[in-house]
Design an enzyme around this catalytic site. Structure first.
Site, short mmCIF file in Angstrom:
data_model
loop_
_atom_site.label_atom_id
_atom_site.label_comp_id
_atom_site.label_asym_id
_atom_site.label_seq_id
_atom_site.Cartn_x
_atom_site.Cartn_y
_atom_site.Cartn_z
N ASN A 74 -26.87 -26.95 1.22
CA ASN A 74 -25.71 -26.16 1.62
C ASN A 74 -25.59 -24.92 0.75
OD1 ASN A 74 -24.01 -27.03 3.84
ND2 ASN A 74 -23.66 -28.94 2.72
N ASP A 127 -19.92 -27.22 -0.43
CA ASP A 127 -20.44 -27.15 0.93
C ASP A 127 -20.91 -25.72 1.19
OD1 ASP A 127 -20.83 -27.46 3.79
OD2 ASP A 127 -19.57 -29.22 3.68
N GLU A 142 -18.91 -25.69 11.57
CA GLU A 142 -19.87 -25.18 10.59
C GLU A 142 -20.39 -23.81 11.00
OE1 GLU A 142 -21.28 -25.09 7.91
OE2 GLU A 142 -21.30 -27.02 6.88
#
Length: 294
Positions: free
Chosen positions: A150, A200, A20
């Site tokens: 997100n 995302d 991430e």
């Protein structure tokens, strides 16, 4: 509508459980990204093809470059200044330290050099997450009752912020004032509720288009100002998490991926899950300012 397509290629075989927060650190020529669950901070130098990682003492979701050098690590219970050369970490501020249910999730520096950052439940508990802005060292809560916040990114002129609560499938647009604070309520920008995969992480390019990772779909899509899909990157693994532009010309899009929750059979089918991927584009990214704490 004609949709441009690209194929992502393996860049760094980092095998993150939950990759991430890719972030380009222009002054050092490094891309940083995190393995949240593995408690590691990875780095890659596109110019030299070197890469490495640091072991961390908490789950960290972003390493933001600071305007006076070093990084600010966004962690599950604190914000920490980190010096890559020495590996020295210094506590800066607590972050939901009194809440054992949550950890940090998505984060990105806005056009004003302030940091937007979010929290979520460690087991994705419904409505456990919140959205904050760290402006000149002061942390202010912007929104609560989120599940998996997100897709934080910002329009080129700084007049709008974008975000999603992933389970809703809806990317929202939030008008900002000239100091970067939200005005009124966010409005729907793009609806992926009936699309394969869930929204995302996201990043903005220099043309004002948004690049959005679709977790579970193995794709990153490019959206125009109307929220329409005008481009698509295909990956050989199903869980892309976040894109970021990097390199001297900002024309390489790097994409973090994950193998979170995979069975041995799924890992056998997607052996590169958790790696860092990249795509060479003729579209430049948008340079992001370093984080200002004062």
């Amino acid at each position: 509508m004609n949709i441009s397509t690209w194929q992502a290629e393996l860049s760094v075989d980092s095998r993150c459980e939950l990759g991430e927060g890719p972030q380009w650190h222009a002054s050092s020529g490094r891309l940083y990204w995190c393995d949240i669950l593995g408690k590691r901070l990875h780095w890659h130098s596109p110019a030299t093809a070197e890469s490495g990682h640091y072991l961390l003492d908490q789950k960290v979701s972003l390493a933001a470059p600071l305007d006076n050098g070093g990084l600010l690590l966004v962690g599950e219970h604190s914000l920490t200044r980190f010096e890559p050369d020495s590996g020295t970490a210094t506590h800066f501020a607590d972050f939901e330290a009194d809440n054992p249910v949550t950890r940090s999730n998505d984060a990105r520096v806005d056009r004003h050099g302030s940091l937007w950052l979010s929290s979520m439940g460690k087991q994705a508990e419904p409505n456990a997450g919140s959205l904050y802005r760290l402006h000149r060292g002061k942390l202010e809560k912007l929104r609560t009752g989120l599940t998996i916040p997100n897709a934080l990114c910002f329009s080129p002129n700084g007049a709008a912020a974008y975000f999603t609560d992933t389970p809703t499938g809806m990317v929202m647009r939030w008008a900002l004032d000239d100091q970067g604070w939200p005005i009124d309520d966010p409005v729907p920008f793009a609806d992926f509720s009936n699309h394969t995969g869930n929204p995302d992480g996201a990043v903005m390019d220099s043309q004002g288009c948004l690049w959005l990772a679709l977790w579970g779909a193995g794709q990153v899509v490019r959206l125009n100002a109307q929220g329409q899909v005008i481009g698509r990157i295909d990956l050989p693994t199903s869980q892309p998490s976040c894109p970021a532009f990097a390199g001297a010309d900002l024309k390489t899009l790097f994409i973090t991926t994950a193998q979170e929750g995979f069975t041995p059979d799924q890992l056998a089918q997607e052996p590169d899950a958790g790696a860092l991927f990249s795509v060479q584009l003729d579209i430049a990214g948008l340079a992001e300012p370093p984080l200002r704490l004062t």
